[in-house]
Every structure is written in structure tokens, then in C-alpha cells.
Write a protein that holds these residues in place. Structure first.
Motif, PDB file in Angstrom:
ATOM      1  N   ALA A 201      -8.338   2.446  -6.601  1.00 33.52           N
ATOM      2  CA  ALA A 201      -7.240   1.335  -6.770  1.00 33.52           C
ATOM      3  C   ALA A 201      -7.514   0.273  -5.303  1.00 33.52           C
ATOM      4  N   ASP A 202      -6.726  -0.789  -5.507  1.00 34.17           N
ATOM      5  CA  ASP A 202      -6.794  -1.547  -4.405  1.00 34.17           C
ATOM      6  C   ASP A 202      -5.669  -1.402  -3.440  1.00 34.17           C
ATOM      7  N   PHE A 203      -5.989  -1.454  -2.162  1.00 33.21           N
ATOM      8  CA  PHE A 203      -4.839  -1.072  -1.055  1.00 33.21           C
ATOM      9  C   PHE A 203      -3.730  -2.069  -1.105  1.00 33.21           C
ATOM     10  N   MET A 204      -4.030  -3.430  -1.586  1.00 32.42           N
ATOM     11  CA  MET A 204      -3.072  -4.353  -1.515  1.00 32.42           C
ATOM     12  C   MET A 204      -2.004  -4.203  -2.790  1.00 32.42           C
ATOM     13  N   THR A 222      -8.269  -0.989   6.947  1.00 31.83           N
ATOM     14  CA  THR A 222      -7.332  -2.141   6.482  1.00 31.83           C
ATOM     15  C   THR A 222      -7.984  -3.404   7.013  1.00 31.83           C
ATOM     16  N   CYS A 223      -8.864  -3.556   7.683  1.00 25.55           N
ATOM     17  CA  CYS A 223      -9.350  -4.671   8.411  1.00 25.55           C
ATOM     18  C   CYS A 223     -10.028  -5.674   7.161  1.00 25.55           C
ATOM     19  N   CYS A 231      -0.891  -5.614   2.915  1.00 25.39           N
ATOM     20  CA  CYS A 231      -1.371  -4.153   2.963  1.00 25.39           C
ATOM     21  C   CYS A 231      -0.303  -3.352   3.617  1.00 25.39           C
ATOM     22  N   TYR A 232       0.279  -3.718   4.732  1.00 27.09           N
ATOM     23  CA  TYR A 232       1.275  -2.611   5.462  1.00 27.09           C
ATOM     24  C   TYR A 232       2.318  -2.395   4.606  1.00 27.09           C
ATOM     25  N   ALA A 292       6.429  -5.880   8.118  1.00 29.04           N
ATOM     26  CA  ALA A 292       6.587  -4.932   7.082  1.00 29.04           C
ATOM     27  C   ALA A 292       7.695  -3.970   7.132  1.00 29.04           C
ATOM     28  N   GLY A 293       8.412  -3.641   8.018  1.00 29.55           N
ATOM     29  CA  GLY A 293       9.311  -2.692   8.434  1.00 29.55           C
ATOM     30  C   GLY A 293       9.295  -1.607   9.329  1.00 29.55           C
TER      31      GLY A 293
END
Ligand SMILES: C[S@@+](CC[C@H](N)C(=O)[O-])C[C@H]1O[C@@H](n2cnc3c(N)ncnc32)[C@H](O)[C@@H]1O
Length: 390
Positions: A201-204, A222-223, A231-232, A292-293
Motif C-alpha cells: 500500500a501507499d504510505f500516503m 518517507t523522503c 505522510c506523517y 501532524a500533531g
């Protein structure tokens, strides 16, 4: 080759005999040393790797499509007139092409873990790689039985090491089918296929419910995201409250000057050679994490206190037998070997071009490291707060 040995200063009549004898012994041990060196070299290069490399170029791409995939991939990049926006909007296609083309080269050169490492004196390249992985496990405080996510897991080298080191179950997330098929096979061989798995799967946009994992890590992956915040934010969503995310990010440092043409050239070479849409500044990653929190527990560019340069193995001035394939001589050797294999039709057309853009990457990485404008180990440990008010 034989050195003059003057060993016996004793009885006159015996001196000549002793010298000849010791000279022969010396010559013999030099010969043994040389043949060991040649033997090691031949063994290193012949461990079936060459054939696997030739057959693996292109991953899931049809062999006759490899050359056109190389051309399409190159066109995404600045060095071939490509634009950042195109790379970002087509990041999935670009990254997948890249990993289909390069995975077997990576496996041939790097082994099962596709990342750099903080280097200590007296440590082999492989030992540094493992220590770099253990460091993440230590920072995350992994406990036996925990459920961990590896974001952008490659063929699972770090996943297997971290899972065995910390007695955890690690899920590897990756959008490249070829790497997942290699990873599954290697998990089976290593005997971790019952505790570790892969998800394509896509990490997005991850296919996991909220609050699923006890810990998340990402190593030099994640680069590839077109946008760090997106992403984060996904990582934040799937992580349980109160738990941590740790990563090694590829970044441009504060020494990078966007108006400096040489710096721009180095950045473009790394992007071309490593399938990246746009290398972000360390400060941008930090901002995106907070946005992102996450609470950032600590962050540091670990390259700044690596006793040996992280790019040492790739540096032309360095030679190492144990990581021979990564050295400049080893890479030249690989290029000639791939050229021959492509010529006889064992490796698909376009294989040498893949090796060529990987060579560009090596040059860019060494220069970026030397000038301290680039790092592959911007480390951070971040925590998702207990109560979500984000
Ligand atoms: C340099 S490799 C690092 C692999 C692994 N972390 C290691 O250290 O061996 C980057 C990885 O990120 C994966 N990747 C890149 N973009 C991705 C995406 N959008 N979703 C999931 N995985 C991705 C690639 O397929 C590749 O496996």
C-alpha cells in the motif's frame, strides 16, 4: 615482491643460508596473502549474485519494457529536463519504476538493508548497519510482543533484524510489489514469516484502522513522500495514543543554499539516483511532524557526530574488501559485468543505464555528505499525545 630480510646477525657462515631461507618464507607468505586476497575477491564477485542481478533488473517490469521504463524514469528528473511538480503528482509511478529498476542492484551491493548508517571506527559496514537499526528499536523502547509498523520497508532487512532483536511483530508497508515478493521469500528463509508480514500500500493512504500500532518507524523511506505532512499525518493516525514514531529522514541541511548552482546540481543528482520528488530541509520535516500533531521528544542530524563519514564506503578514495561492491572499484567492476551481461542478452537492455544513474547518485551523495549540505540520517523520536486534541 620479496623483501630483503636480514634476520640472523649470528655466525658468519650461516648468514647467507638463513637470508635465502627467510627470503623464501617471506615470499611465500606474500604469495599466500595475495592468493587469499584474489580468492576473497573472486568469491565475493561470484556468489551467484551476478546472475541474480542480471535476471532481477526491472523487477515486475517486462524485460523488453525495461529500456523504455528507464527512459520514462529519467525524464522525471531535473538532469533530464523534468519538473518537481510532475515528480510529485506522479510519485507512485516514479518511485515504483525506480525500485523495479534498482532493487536487484541494491541487493547486490547493500544486502538486505537499503540504508546508510552512523559509522564507528573499528566497525564493519554491516555492523554499523545493524547498530543503526538497533538504535531505532532502543529509542522506541520496543517490548516483546508489540505490534510495530515499518513504513517503506524495502525487502525487509531492517524489519527482520528489529523483529528478532526486540521480539516484536513487524508489519512492512511498501507500495512496490517486486520488493514485497523478495521480502516474503527472505522472511520465510529467516523463519520470521509467522511473526512478520508485508502489506502492499501507499504510505500516503494506509489500509489500517486508527490507533493500530504500538510503534512506527521509517528508515530512509518517507523522503519519497510528495508531502511530508500528509505522510506523517497517516503515521499519526495509525499509531496508538501515547506511542512513538522514530525515523531516519533524507534531508538537505541548513548549509544547503538553494541559490548555489553546485548545491542544486548535487540535490538533482541525488533525486535522480534515488527516486525522490524533492529533498526537504530538516526544518521542513520538523515543522511537518509538529503540524501532524506529534510531540517531538528529540531530533538530531546524526551525521554531524558520526566518527567516520556515513558516505565512506561510496567515496572514491576509500577501499574495503568487506563492502567491495559498494566501493568505486566495485561499482566499476559491476558496471562492466552488467555491460557484458546486457551484451549477451542475460540482462535486459537498459541495465547499464540503471547502473549509470545509480553512479550519479553515489557521486551526489558523497559530494552532498562532504559539503554537509545533505544527510541521510536526520533522526527524530516523536510521540502521539495520550489525549488527542489535534
Ligand atoms: C531506500 S528504501 C528503504 C527501505 C528500507 N527502509 C530499508 O532501510 O531497507 C525506500 C523504501 O520506501 C518505499 N516507498 C517509497 N514510496 C512509498 C510509498 N508511497 N508507499 C509505500 N512505500 C514506499 C520503497 O518502495 C522502498 O522500499
Amino acid at each position: 615482491m620479496a623483501k630483503t630480510v636480514v634476520l640472523n646477525g649470528g655466525v658468519e657462515g650461516n648468514e647467507h643460508v638463513d637470508n635465502v631461507l627467510f627470503s623464501k618464507v617471506d615470499e611465500w607468505s606474500e604469495l599466500v596473502r595475495l592468493s587469499r586476497w584474489i580468492g576473497g575477491f573472486l568469491l565475493e564477485m561470484s556468489k551467484t549474485g551476478a546472475i541474480d542481478l542480471a535476471l532481477g533488473v526491472g523487477g515486475k517490469i517486462e524485460k523488453e519494457e525495461v529500456l523504455s521504463a528507464v527512459e520514462k524514469y529519467e525524464k522525471y528528473h531535473v538532469c533530464f529536463g523534468g519538473e518537481e511538480q510532475e515528480r510529485k503528482s506522479n510519485y507512485s509511478d516514479m518511485v515504483n519504476k525506480y525500485y523495479d529498476l534498482v532493487t536487484c542492484f541494491y541487493e547486490f551491493g547493500w544486502g538486505e538493508s537499503f540504508h546508510f548508517a552512523h559509522r564507528l571506527k573499528g566497525e564493519s559496514h554491516r555492523e554499523s548497519i545493524k547498530r543503526h537499526e538497533h538504535f531505532l528499536a532502543l529509542q522506541l523502547g520496543l517490548k516483546p510482543g508489540q505490534k510495530v509498523l515499518d513504513v517503506g520497508c524495502g525487502i525487509g532487512g531492517p524489519l527482520r533484524e528489529i523483529s528478532r532483536f526486540s521480539m516484536t511483530s513487524v508489519t512492512g508497508l511498501n507500495n512496490n510489489e517486486y520488493q514485497i515478493s523478495r521480502g516474503k521469500e527472505l522472511n520465510r528463509i529467516a523463519g520470521v514469516d509467522k511473526t512478520c508480514d508485508f502489506v502492499k500500500a501507499d504510505f500516503m493512504n494506509m489500509p489500517f484502522p486508527d490507533n493500530s500500532f504500538d510503534a512506527v518507524y521509517a528508515i530512509e523511506a518517507t523522503c519519497h513522500a510528495p508531502d511530508a505532512y500528509g505522510c506523517y499525518k497517516e503515521i499519526y493516525r495509525v499509531l496508538k495514543p501515547g506511542q512513538c514514531f522514530a525515523a531516519y529522514e533524507w534531508c538537505m541541511t541548513s548549509s544547503f543554499d538553494p541559490d548555489n548552482q553546485e548545491h542544486q546540481k548535487i540535490k538533482a543528482e541525488i533525486e535522480l539516483g534515488d527516486g525522490l520528488p524533492d529533498i526537504r530541509l530538516t526544518t521542513k520535516c520538523l515543522e511537518a511532524l509538529k503540524q501532524a500533531g506529534f510531540e517531538v521528544i528529540w531530533e538530531k542530524d546524526l551525521a554531524t557526530d558520526s566518527p567516520l563519514p556515513w558516505y565512506l564506503t561510496l567515496d572514491k578514495s576509500h577501499f574495503s574488501l568487506s563492502s567491495f561492491r559498494l566501493t568505486a572499484v566495485g561499482r566499476l567492476f559491476t558496471r562492466n559485468m552488467v555491460k557484458a551481461l546486457e551484451y549477451i542478452g542475460l540482462a535486459p537492455k537498459g541495465s547499464v543505464r540503471v547502473q549509470d544513474f545509480l553512479e550519479k547518485a553515489a557521486e551526489g551523495l558523497v559530494e552532498g555528505g562532504r559539503k554537509e549540505i545533505f544527510t541521510p540520517m536526520y533522526f527524530f523520536l516523536a510521540r502521539k499525545p495520550d489525549s488527542e486534541n489535534h
